[in-house]
Each structure stands twice: as structure tokens, then as C-alpha cells.
Design an enzyme around this catalytic site. Sequence first.
Site, PDB file in Angstrom:
ATOM      1  CG  LEU A  67      44.689  31.835  36.608  1.00 54.07           C
ATOM      2  CD1 LEU A  67      44.336  31.066  38.202  1.00 54.07           C
ATOM      3  CD2 LEU A  67      43.757  31.596  35.237  1.00 54.07           C
ATOM      4  CG  ASP A  68      40.560  36.866  33.808  1.00 50.74           C
ATOM      5  OD1 ASP A  68      41.632  37.086  33.724  1.00 50.74           O
ATOM      6  OD2 ASP A  68      39.245  36.292  33.236  1.00 50.74           O
ATOM      7  NE  ARG A  69      39.758  41.292  42.945  1.00 48.78           N
ATOM      8  CZ  ARG A  69      41.028  42.359  43.921  1.00 48.78           C
ATOM      9  NH1 ARG A  69      40.843  43.297  43.125  1.00 48.78           N
ATOM     10  NH2 ARG A  69      40.219  42.370  45.185  1.00 48.78           N
ATOM     11  CB  THR A  71      39.377  33.243  37.679  1.00 52.14           C
ATOM     12  OG1 THR A  71      38.506  33.723  36.236  1.00 52.14           O
ATOM     13  CG2 THR A  71      39.422  31.237  36.594  1.00 52.14           C
ATOM     14  CG  HIS A 167      38.539  38.567  30.085  1.00 50.69           C
ATOM     15  ND1 HIS A 167      37.709  39.864  30.665  1.00 50.69           N
ATOM     16  CD2 HIS A 167      39.376  38.763  31.029  1.00 50.69           C
ATOM     17  CE1 HIS A 167      37.966  40.711  31.156  1.00 50.69           C
ATOM     18  NE2 HIS A 167      39.092  40.147  31.749  1.00 50.69           N
TER      19      HIS A 167
END
Length: 231
Positions: A67-69, A71, A167
Site C-alpha cells: 500500500l502507498d505510504r 494510505t 497510484h
Amino acid sequence: MSKVLSNKDNLQVVYEDNHIIVVNKRAGDLVQGDKTGDKPLSDVIKNYIAEKYNKPGNVYLGTVHRLDRPTTGLVIFSKTSKALPRLNKLFVSKDISKTYWALVKNKPQKEADTLIHWLKKNPKNNKSTAYIKEVPDSKKAILHYKIIKKLDNYYLLEVNLETGRHHQIRSQLSSIGSPIKGDLKYGFDRSNKDASISLHARNIQFTHPVSKADLNITAPLPKDPIWDACL
């Protein structure tokens, strides 16, 4: 299955058995180590396993997805070398259902829709641009969204992915004029106080890679008044 089993050292474990562990990632946590040198979630979980089960030496942990940081939400890790390739196969074959919740200020034109774009990643600024038509070095991206709640100043969207691109949700929602709350990189006008973006990996459903049991896991929402209003 949203009960938090452990909250030690701010590690929220929402499901765990002999083969897999699922955690509710906080905003700012790295899933895997990167050039920042910050301690990743994978190391935190290894420490947790070593301490909980009194395991000497190196602890095995396989990273299945990321997961994106900024998020929050569900991340699955494998505790055994037997489970890892089977979990990887579930993601490749799309036999795993992931549902995200996103808060946006600008209401999408349609209550529900399928978005199809071609995303092109720029490594220099770590950003993906969404195009209506295919361009060189782009990858097809498909998601489905629907508005599930109207808040005072925001709309809560439920998002399901068909593809897993860099993304993807952030870029595609931005491209229709509905950037995610707090996401400065993709056009929101101000940041969240904790540097998060209001995108949460809310639910995940899949067949256990070893026991074959059907799992349906939900992550508690971040502690925030706006997220509280979503329930």
C-alpha cells in the site's frame, strides 16, 4: 472479522494464523524497506512474531502486496514459504477481492461508474498520469466506484480494482476531478494533518491458501472525526 487481535507497538493485527498475518496499516508506515532507510512494517511484524512465539534467529515473512505510504488499511503477509507463492498466485489470477474507501470533496458526475485509463508512471516524481487513450509505456487501469455516503463536506466512495497499477485509485479519481482528501500530489488543495491521504483498504476477501477457508476481513477506520462520520 474486524476485531483487532493485537495493538502492541501500534501494530494492528486483524487476522493471524499459522500461515498468514493481516495488519491494518497506519498512515506513514512503509510496507517494505526503501531508500529512506525508515523501519518498514515487515520488520515490525517480524519482531512481533519473534516475541510472541519466542522464536530465536531469523523470522520468515513474505511480502505479498503493498500500500502507498500515506494510505491506510489491510496488508497481507505470509508467515510460511508454503503460503507465499499461493498468495502471490491469488493476486495474479485476481482471485482476491479488495475494497477501498476513499473520501473526496468533489462529487463525481456519476453515482457509480467504471473508469478505464492508461497509466504512465514517472519515476522522477513518483507519480502516474492517467490518459484516456493508450500512450507509449502506459498500462491499462480499470476500477469501479460508487458513492456510498454523502457527508457534510465530502463524499465517501467505495472502490473496487480490476487492475493493480501504481497510484491507480489516486490517479484515476483525480483525472475525473475528484482527488482524494489530503492528496496534494494528485490535486487536492491541502494536506491532512497527519500527512495521510483519505484512502483506506477497507475489506479483503479470499480463499485461504492452505486451509481453503473463505476469509472476509475488514479493517477498522482510522481514528478521525470525518472517518467516524462514515459509519
